[in-house]
Design an enzyme around this catalytic site. Structure first.
Site, PDB file in Angstrom:
ATOM      1  N   GLU A 298      -1.479  -9.005   3.153  1.00  0.00           N
ATOM      2  CA  GLU A 298      -1.358  -9.583   4.504  1.00  0.00           C
ATOM      3  C   GLU A 298      -2.710 -10.014   5.089  1.00  0.00           C
ATOM      4  OE1 GLU A 298      -0.845  -6.411   3.697  1.00  0.00           O
ATOM      5  OE2 GLU A 298      -1.312  -5.014   5.307  1.00  0.00           O
TER       6      GLU A 298
ATOM      7  N   CYS B  44       0.837  -1.201   0.000  1.00  0.00           N
ATOM      8  CA  CYS B  44       0.000   0.000   0.000  1.00  0.00           C
ATOM      9  C   CYS B  44       0.879   1.261   0.000  1.00  0.00           C
ATOM     10  CB  CYS B  44      -0.985  -0.038   1.161  1.00  0.00           C
ATOM     11  SG  CYS B  44      -2.436   0.977   0.840  1.00  0.00           S
TER      12      CYS B  44
ATOM     13  N   HIS C 202      -3.478  -4.938   0.203  1.00  0.00           N
ATOM     14  CA  HIS C 202      -2.918  -5.508   1.435  1.00  0.00           C
ATOM     15  C   HIS C 202      -2.955  -7.036   1.395  1.00  0.00           C
ATOM     16  CE1 HIS C 202      -2.569  -1.777   3.788  1.00  0.00           C
ATOM     17  NE2 HIS C 202      -3.589  -1.368   3.046  1.00  0.00           N
TER      18      HIS C 202
END
Ligand code: GLN
Length: 533
Positions: free
Chosen positions: A509, A381, A507
């Protein structure tokens, strides 16, 4: 449907979220369909407006809900796919009640915590059950029993139990059994008192999950059972875990938590098969290799601010039989002292998401260091925006290039507000949020990492790559590796002539799982290992 409520006693930070997620994991592996939700007593409508220092990471769901990081535990430990219905705060509850009142829905009545606020809380629990039909719905109540803000939730649960019947509900109270060194003893009194608080409200826990540094001996168990009024086998030890949180479901299975839960709820289900989970845990704790990577950020002092990133690194390293040693590098230190001193010994650099100008120049220096020294780089990001700015300035010679987030009058706004963001005023749930598709360019490292060209990833941003600079940057070796399907938004970039320099606007993650690490994290760690050799 059966309902489990998870409450917390004595102090906060006992790992209620992890306990709820671990129980979900075990029940799911017994063949049950499970969903989890979090009820948070704070008055923010969602945690999206909270500083990571306040609240840790904001976890984003597929549908764009900005939620508590416990929902990250739920998704990583189970197969449930969560939506905004899986997370409610007092802010949301009150907002709805007040809207109803303004719309005249309460027929002239005085609007009160009981019944109006409690009805709204119950409505949310029932609605989730309808939207996500399951065998067991696990609800975690944020905060600690005894907090003023938590009372309406506990009262709502008391009423809820009346509605669905006692046999269909289990309350698991996560409590602390402190060890007093001077006496050489574990103490049960704080737990007794927090249970007394629950009883005052009319709630009786069925299971005590006892967080403790030492083993609970028979005496302590008996005391807890008698004074807290729970069956002896429902006093479950929850020892501190030194190596990895992923061990929690294994320990709780050993402590027979899921057996006790199933017995109490009248569920017959086979034992949970934990074989693959055990293998994963073994890989986490006994790695062959080590790799040192730097995270250059600005919320490093809060251990939960980059939670999902740490977890994703753990999943990827386990898959590659290595352990990451993470150098937490404060971007402002890099700004002051230069990158070399901090990054010289590392095998890779990760720049996470973030907001605001503070620390950005340090991150730009770190990105430059990674590019020039051919160190693997993963930008998430803001980390992609930083990579863009660095390349624009130092490779394309666009002096003063930056994001309009940091300088509205920059001569080269290589990162600029998304068009739809230009008309938005105020903050709160109005970024580009949630899951959007990306089309990956053939022949790129990204295509290789993903093994597919169409992907879907979660977003949380207001700014984007400015396509006015695309041709100039591409000519200099900046690769636009992925865009939105219409080509308008840049989602993924790479650099030519670099072993692994990859950054994304989304993102990744939020989608990594213990036994299914995210391809970008895996690619990054593999590149770090190769670099270290
Ligand atoms: N501040 C940047 C933006 O709004 C990056 C956001 C982030 O890293 N999550 O676009």
């Amino acid at each position: 449907m059966k309902y489990i409520f998870v409450t917390g006693g004595v102090v906060s930070s006992l790992g209620k979220g992890l306990a709820a997620a671990s129980l979900g994991n075990l029940l799911e592996r017994r063949g049950l369909k499970v969903t989890l939700q979090k009820l948070d007593p704070y008055l923010n409508v969602d945690p999206g407006t909270m500083n990571p220092f306040e609240h840790g990471e904001v976890y984003v769901l597929d549908d764009g809900a900005e939620t508590d990081l416990d929902l990250g535990h739920y998704e990583r430990f189970t197969n449930s796919v969560l939506t905004r219905s899986n997370s409610s705060s007092s802010g949301q509850v009150y907002e709805r009640v007040i809207k109803n009142e303004r719309a005249g829905k309460y027929l002239g009545k005085t609007v009160q915590v009981i019944p109006h606020v409690t009805d709204e809380i119950k409505r949310r629990i029932f609605k989730l059950g309808e939207e996500q039909p399951c065998d067991v719905l696990i609800t975690e109540i944020g905060g600690t029993v005894g907090d003023i803000e938590g009372l309406p939730f506990l009262e709502a649960i008391r009423q809820f139990i009346q509605d669905v019947g006692d046999d269909n509900v289990l309350i698991m109270h996560v409590t602390l059994i402190p060890y007093i060194k001077a006496a050489g003893e574990l103490k049960t009194k704080p737990s007794q008192q927090s249970i007394a608080k629950l009883r005052e409200i009319g709630l009786h826990p069925n299971v005590l999950l006892c967080r403790t540094e030492h083993a609970l001996d028979d005496d302590v168990r008996r005391k807890l059972s008698v004074f807290c009024n729970v069956p002896l086998d429902a006093v479950i030890e929850g020892r501190d875990i030194e190596d990895t949180i992923y061990r929690a479901p294994l320990l709780l299975q050993e402590a027979k938590l899921d057996d006790v839960v199933c017995k109490r709820l009248g569920i017959t289900a086979p034992t949970a098969n934990m074989a693959d989970w055990e293998v994963f845990v073994r890989r986490v704790v006994n790695p062959e290799k080590h790799v040192r990577i730097a995270i250059v950020g600005k919320y490093l002092d809060h251990k939960d601010a980059y939670k999902s990133i740490y977890e994703s690194i753990c999943h990827a390293t386990a898959a590659l039989d290595c352990k990451a040693e993470i150098a937490e590098v404060d971007a402002e230190d890099v700004e002051r002292d230069g990158a070399a001193g901090f990054l010289a010994g590392v095998a890779g650099v990760l720049i996470p998401g973030g907001f605001g100008e503070r620390g950005t120049e340090g991150k730009i220096l770190a990105a430059q260091f990674a590019r020039e020294n051919k160190l693997p780089y993963l930008g998430l990001c803001l980390g992609m925006q930083i990579a863009t700015i660095e390349f624009a300035r130092n490779v394309c010679g666009l002096t003063g290039a930056t994001s309009t987030e940091f300088d509205e009058s920059t001569p080269h706004p290589v990162i600029d507000l998304l068009p739809e963001q230009k008309k938005i005023k105020g903050k709160g749930a109005n970024m580009r949020l949630g899951t959007w598709p990306t089309t990956i360019k053939e022949g790129t490292k990204s295509a290789l990492a993903y093994g597919q060209r169409e992907i879907r990833e979660r977003h949380r941003h207001r700014y984007e790559f400015n396509q006015d600079y695309r041709a100039q940057m591409e000519a200099a070796g900046f690769i636009i590796a992925g865009t939105s399907p219409d080509g308008k938004l840049v989602e993924l970039i790479e650099l030519r002539n670099h072993p692994f320099y990859l950054a994304c606007q989304y993102h990744p993650e939020f989608q990594s799982k213990p036994n299914n690490p995210h391809p970008l994290f895996k690619g990054f760690i593999a590149a770090c290992l190769a670099h270290g050799q």
